[in-house]
Design a protein around this motif. Structure first.
Motif, PDB file in Angstrom:
ATOM      1  N   ILE A 295     -12.184  12.818  -3.287  1.00 25.02           N
ATOM      2  CA  ILE A 295     -12.145  11.366  -3.123  1.00 25.02           C
ATOM      3  C   ILE A 295     -13.445  10.752  -3.628  1.00 25.02           C
ATOM      4  CG2 ILE A 295     -12.156   9.534  -1.386  1.00 25.02           C
ATOM      5  CD1 ILE A 295     -10.250  11.415   0.272  1.00 25.02           C
TER       6      ILE A 295
ATOM      7  N   HIS B 226     -12.642   6.502  -5.059  1.00 26.24           N
ATOM      8  CA  HIS B 226     -11.474   5.706  -4.649  1.00 26.24           C
ATOM      9  C   HIS B 226     -11.062   6.190  -3.261  1.00 26.24           C
ATOM     10  CE1 HIS B 226      -8.358   2.865  -5.208  1.00 26.24           C
ATOM     11  NE2 HIS B 226      -7.376   3.744  -5.219  1.00 26.24           N
ATOM     12  N   HIS B 227     -11.582   5.514  -2.263  1.00 27.53           N
ATOM     13  CA  HIS B 227     -11.490   5.959  -0.876  1.00 27.53           C
ATOM     14  C   HIS B 227     -10.288   5.355  -0.153  1.00 27.53           C
ATOM     15  CE1 HIS B 227     -15.611   6.302  -2.281  1.00 27.53           C
ATOM     16  NE2 HIS B 227     -15.657   7.389  -1.538  1.00 27.53           N
ATOM     17  N   PRO B 228      -9.595   6.163   0.631  1.00 30.42           N
ATOM     18  CA  PRO B 228      -8.460   5.636   1.386  1.00 30.42           C
ATOM     19  C   PRO B 228      -8.912   4.991   2.689  1.00 30.42           C
ATOM     20  CG  PRO B 228      -8.696   7.964   1.859  1.00 30.42           C
ATOM     21  CD  PRO B 228      -9.765   7.608   0.842  1.00 30.42           C
TER      22      PRO B 228
ATOM     23  N   TRP C  19      -8.137   5.774   6.166  1.00 25.33           N
ATOM     24  CA  TRP C  19      -7.479   6.892   6.849  1.00 25.33           C
ATOM     25  C   TRP C  19      -8.080   7.093   8.216  1.00 25.33           C
ATOM     26  CZ3 TRP C  19      -8.631  12.148   3.971  1.00 25.33           C
ATOM     27  CH2 TRP C  19      -9.997  12.334   3.823  1.00 25.33           C
TER      28      TRP C  19
ATOM     29  N   SER D 129       0.840  -1.196   0.000  1.00 20.76           N
ATOM     30  CA  SER D 129       0.000   0.000   0.000  1.00 20.76           C
ATOM     31  C   SER D 129       0.875   1.246   0.000  1.00 20.76           C
ATOM     32  CB  SER D 129      -0.935   0.015   1.205  1.00 20.76           C
ATOM     33  OG  SER D 129      -0.197   0.119   2.394  1.00 20.76           O
TER      34      SER D 129
ATOM     35  N   ASP E 132      -4.186   4.679  -7.202  1.00 21.00           N
ATOM     36  CA  ASP E 132      -3.670   5.047  -5.877  1.00 21.00           C
ATOM     37  C   ASP E 132      -2.722   6.237  -5.985  1.00 21.00           C
ATOM     38  OD1 ASP E 132      -5.002   2.870  -4.510  1.00 21.00           O
ATOM     39  OD2 ASP E 132      -3.543   1.566  -5.494  1.00 21.00           O
TER      40      ASP E 132
ATOM     41  N   THR F 119      -5.746  -0.542  -4.005  1.00 20.62           N
ATOM     42  CA  THR F 119      -6.941  -0.731  -4.837  1.00 20.62           C
ATOM     43  C   THR F 119      -7.577  -2.074  -4.494  1.00 20.62           C
ATOM     44  OG1 THR F 119      -5.989   0.632  -6.589  1.00 20.62           O
ATOM     45  CG2 THR F 119      -7.826  -0.798  -7.204  1.00 20.62           C
TER      46      THR F 119
ATOM     47  N   MET G 276      -4.737   9.468  -6.560  1.00 25.48           N
ATOM     48  CA  MET G 276      -5.334   9.994  -5.340  1.00 25.48           C
ATOM     49  C   MET G 276      -4.281  10.514  -4.365  1.00 25.48           C
ATOM     50  SD  MET G 276      -8.378   9.980  -6.146  1.00 25.48           S
ATOM     51  CE  MET G 276      -8.822  10.801  -4.636  1.00 25.48           C
TER      52      MET G 276
ATOM     53  N   TYR H 108      -3.455   3.966   0.898  1.00 26.88           N
ATOM     54  CA  TYR H 108      -4.143   3.696  -0.366  1.00 26.88           C
ATOM     55  C   TYR H 108      -3.709   2.364  -0.946  1.00 26.88           C
ATOM     56  CZ  TYR H 108      -7.172   7.489  -1.805  1.00 26.88           C
ATOM     57  OH  TYR H 108      -8.242   8.339  -1.924  1.00 26.88           O
TER      58      TYR H 108
END
Length: 101
Positions: A51, A56-58, A60, A27, A84, A73, A87, A71
């Motif tokens: 985002i 494409h959400h992290p 976090w 990651s 990734d 995928t 973003m 990040y």
């Protein structure tokens, strides 16, 4: 959504343009430091529409004046893809423009 899975050599090469990001356990990871809790939360809030637009959400989390971002995928089997990096660059630009200490 289309994406391109990246090999380790490509990832390490791409990270040269994002020196504060690291490649850890398949990651991309970054720790952001802010001057206050309020700034850390404001950063997350400002990043949210960008985002969501890319869907494409992290992973976090916030810890007082820090935001930890990871990040990968999920649709590609939890590996790093070009999405990734897109973003990570988006978050980095947001930080550099309005939040860098």
């Amino acid at each position: 959504m289309s994406f391109r899975v990246l090999d380790k050599e490509t990832i390490l090469d791409e990270l040269r343009s994002l020196p504060d990001w690291k490649f850890v356990h398949n990651s991309l990871r970054r720790e952001y430091k802010f001057s206050s809790f309020e700034k850390a939360i404001a950063f997350m809030v400002e990043c949210r529409p960008k985002i969501s637009k890319e869907n494409h959400h992290p992973n976090w989390r916030n810890l007082f004046d820090k935001v930890f971002v990871e990040y990968t995928t999920h649709d590609a089997g939890d590996v790093v893809t070009d999405r990734d990096f897109t973003m990570a660059t988006t978050l980095e630009c947001t930080y550099q423009v309005g939040y860098r200490i």
